[in-house]
Motif scaffolding. Structure first.
Motif, PDB file in Angstrom:
ATOM      1  N   HIS A  48       7.916 -26.595  87.050  1.00  0.00           N
ATOM      2  CA  HIS A  48       7.759 -26.625  88.501  1.00  0.00           C
ATOM      3  C   HIS A  48       6.311 -26.362  88.920  1.00  0.00           C
ATOM      4  O   HIS A  48       5.821 -26.948  89.885  1.00  0.00           O
ATOM      5  N   GLU A  49       5.631 -25.495  88.216  1.00  0.00           N
ATOM      6  CA  GLU A  49       4.267 -25.125  88.596  1.00  0.00           C
ATOM      7  C   GLU A  49       3.252 -26.244  88.389  1.00  0.00           C
ATOM      8  O   GLU A  49       2.233 -26.296  89.061  1.00  0.00           O
ATOM      9  N   VAL A  50       3.498 -27.144  87.466  1.00  0.00           N
ATOM     10  CA  VAL A  50       2.570 -28.233  87.182  1.00  0.00           C
ATOM     11  C   VAL A  50       2.721 -29.385  88.193  1.00  0.00           C
ATOM     12  O   VAL A  50       1.752 -30.027  88.581  1.00  0.00           O
ATOM     13  N   GLU A  51       3.935 -29.617  88.647  1.00  0.00           N
ATOM     14  CA  GLU A  51       4.219 -30.776  89.486  1.00  0.00           C
ATOM     15  C   GLU A  51       3.403 -30.826  90.773  1.00  0.00           C
ATOM     16  O   GLU A  51       2.892 -31.901  91.114  1.00  0.00           O
ATOM     17  N   PRO A  52       3.191 -29.740  91.526  1.00  0.00           N
ATOM     18  CA  PRO A  52       2.378 -29.851  92.736  1.00  0.00           C
ATOM     19  C   PRO A  52       0.960 -30.341  92.468  1.00  0.00           C
ATOM     20  O   PRO A  52       0.413 -31.119  93.244  1.00  0.00           O
TER      21      PRO A  52
END
Length: 64
Positions: A55-59
């Motif tokens: 989740h942290e990489v996607e933005p």
């Protein structure tokens, strides 16, 4: 970072979870940039679980 900016970041993340996954126990991430921009994202559903991103990489990927 102000408490107001941090609260806005948390609220943006919660809103994304509620909108994308209503009624589900799923996760998301929110990133607060120096200019107070908030990036949010979730890990997309992948057919091959060995190719997932957190989740942290996607933005960051979406912003790029």
């Amino acid at each position: 970072m102000s408490e107001e900016a941090l609260n806005a970041t948390v609220n943006a993340c919660r809103a994304l979870i509620e909108n994308r996954f209503p009624g589900e126990a799923r996760g998301a991430a929110a990133v607060l940039l120096e200019d107070r921009t908030i990036l949010t994202g979730t890990s997309p559903d992948f057919l091959n679980s060995s190719t997932t991103v957190c989740h942290e990489v996607e933005p960051y990927c979406a912003a790029f």
